[in-house]
Design an enzyme around this catalytic site. Structure first.
Site: not given
Ligand code: BES
Ligand code: ZN
Ligand code: MN
Length: 495
Positions: A266, A271, A278, A289, A348, A350, A352
């Site tokens: 990825k 992000d 966020k 990210d 968020d 994104e 996947r």
């Molecule tokens: N890049 C983030 C995941 C992440 C969050 C990595 C905090 C490290 C620290 C990913 O794109 C994301 O935002 N995931 C969301 C998914 C949710 C919306 C289902 C998350 O983990 O909050």
């Molecule tokens: Zn992300």
């Molecule tokens: Mn995200």
């Protein structure tokens, strides 16, 4: 830093500092004992004085050695006088190298590959010295006016008896390659989002291709991805001023017809969450990210440098995820390259969306296995903290191979279940599947989502959200899981 193997007897060695081990209860490693004899008991004197007890991680720098070509001696405590665990060995190495920072020491001879470590040969021990020392010497100075680093060390020689030279050389080659891979990964990861954009990542991949002629690089532009029907991936970059790139690296070190190992990383260079924005605190860390993508570049570098007899493909889908008038909106429905439609319930989620189209794209390589690595879910931090990376997959043999490699590489993994029951959470009233599965089991439902695009090959997913970087005052990239993946590849090549 330059690394070499030293086979000359210690009496003839010349250096700014010699590192030797001492055990609890004032017992000396072979090299410590040798130097003790040639310096009229200098080391015994210091041990008897009680300056160091030999507990693991203790150090004492003897900074004057009369009548010797060795300027200083660093005593390193190893703990009990028996085979060390791999972890304690690394702990002692880290203590040793840390204690030499900010000192005018340029050349070091390290004798610690002679200590006994459980289930480890000289090759592993030599390699660990390089990995730990190089990791500790890394400092991000690119964006600082003062580029001076704490470590002044230029050359590290690792001792080996002639009888074990071959093993030591193997450790040297692997250690240097993996350390270089980790370094590149950390550097790219630590760079801020305004410098390290998808375009920048693509340029760095092309640079790597110039450095290693065995690496073939090609970059898919948005127009190419459009033609392929990558509607999920492109929906993310639509909300950003930076064009998306799909970086492809090909290393053909194996037989022509042998199926490749495909690594997918990825590469979200920032992000912000998109319209599902966020929170402000800690948002700077979302420059990390793209750590999965950087780790694919680092692993490909290591594989090329080790000239592994394998075929390996690296794929890095890279984009930003930003709020914008043209960005994905909650409720939007996308058509992925596979034809499956996706309801975006949270913009968020994104990662996947990028990965699913890249997984479909991977099919054209007729892969032996596909391994993706991604800072995919905050839930992984909740479940596992910052110790192991999460592992999920559709093939037990592949998962077990990765678990075995993680132990050898000291780059831990923990497998989570990918059971049918969890797929329920991804049901959508309006599309084939939703991009989020609610608040329960977020790491697992993210992997469930990916699994629906990995039905035609053996696949494993590494969630590195907790392991790719450190937070807090010591914030910085770790280079994980380059050690794990490099070990997996070494095992596949020679195991
Ligand atoms: N890049 C983030 C995941 C992440 C969050 C990595 C905090 C490290 C620290 C990913 O794109 C994301 O935002 N995931 C969301 C998914 C949710 C919306 C289902 C998350 O983990 O909050
Ligand atoms: Zn992300
Ligand atoms: Mn995200």
């Amino acid at each position: 830093m330059d690394y070499a193997i030293e086979t000359a007897p210690l009496e003839t060695v010349q250096c700014d500092c010699l590192i030797v081990g001492v055990y609890q209860d004032r017992q000396l490693c072979a090299s410590a004992s040798l130097i003790n004899d040639s310096t009229q008991g200098l080391i015994s004197k210091i041990l008897n004085r009680g300056d160091i007890s030999g507990k693991n991680g203790e150090t004492v720098l003897i900074n004057a050695v009369p009548d010797s070509a060795i300027e200083r001696i660093l005593l390193v405590g190893l703990g009990e006088n028996k085979a060390l665990s791999g972890k304690n060995y690394r702990k002692a190495l880290l203590a040793a190298i840390s204690s030499l920072k900010k000192k005018p020491i340029k050349s070091v001879v390290c004798s610690l590959a002679e200590c006994e470590v459980s289930d480890a040969d000289r090759s592993w021990k030599t390699r660990q010295i390089i990995e730990v020392f190089s990791d500790a010497a890394y400092q991000f100075t690119t964006c600082k006016s003062n580029k001076e680093t704490d470590s002044k060390i230029e050359k590290i020689s690792i001792t080996s008896p002639v009888a074990e030279l071959e093993l030591a050389q193997t450790g040297l080659i692997q250690g240097k390659a993996i350390a270089d891979g980790i370094n590149l990964t950390k550097l790219l990861s630590d760079l801020p989002g305004n410098i390290c954009t998808p375009t920048y990542l693509a340029e760095q991949a092309l640079e790597l291709g110039k450095q290693y002629l065995s690496l073939d690089i090609s970059i898919l532009e948005e127009a190419d991805m459009e033609k392929l029907g990558m509607g999920a991936l492109l929906s993310v970059s639509r909300g950003s001023r930076q064009p998306a790139k799909l970086i492809a690296l090909s290393y053909q070190g194996g037989e022509k017809n042998s199926k490749p190992i495909v690594l997918i990383g990825k590469g979200l260079t920032f992000d912000a969450g998109g319209i599902s924005l966020k929170q402000a605190p800690g948002m700077d860390e979302m420059k990390y990210d793209m750590c999965g993508g950087a780790a694919v570049l680092g692993t490909m570098l290591a594989a090329a440098q080790m000239q592994l007899p394998l075929n390996i493909i690296g794929l890095i889908p890279s984009s930003e995820n930003m709020p914008d008038g043209d960005a994905n909106k909650p409720g939007d429905i996308l058509t992925s390259m596979s034809g499956k439609t996706i309801e975006v319930l949270n913009t968020d989620a994104e990662g996947r969306l990028l990965l699913c189209d890249t997984l479909t794209y991977a099919e054209r390589y007729n892969p032996d296995v596909v391994i993706d690595l991604a800072t995919l879910t905050g839930a992984c931090l909740v479940a596992l903290g910052r110790v192991p990376s999460g592992l999920l997959g559709n093939n037990d043999a592949l998962c077990n191979d990765l678990l075995a490699a993680s132990v050898t590489a000291n780059d831990s993994l923990w497998r989570l279940p990918l059971w049918e029951e969890y797929q329920e959470q991804l049901k959508s009233n309006f599309a084939d599947l939703a991009n989020v599965g609610g608040k329960d089991a977020g790491t697992i439902t993210a992997a469930c989502f990916l699994s629906q695009f990995a039905e035609n090959f053996h696949w494993a997913h590494l969630d590195i959200a907790g392991t790719a970087w450190r937070t807090g005052s010591n914030k910085g990239a770790t280079g994980r899981p380059v050690p794990l993946l490099s070990q997996y590849l070494i095992n596949r090549a020679y195991g």
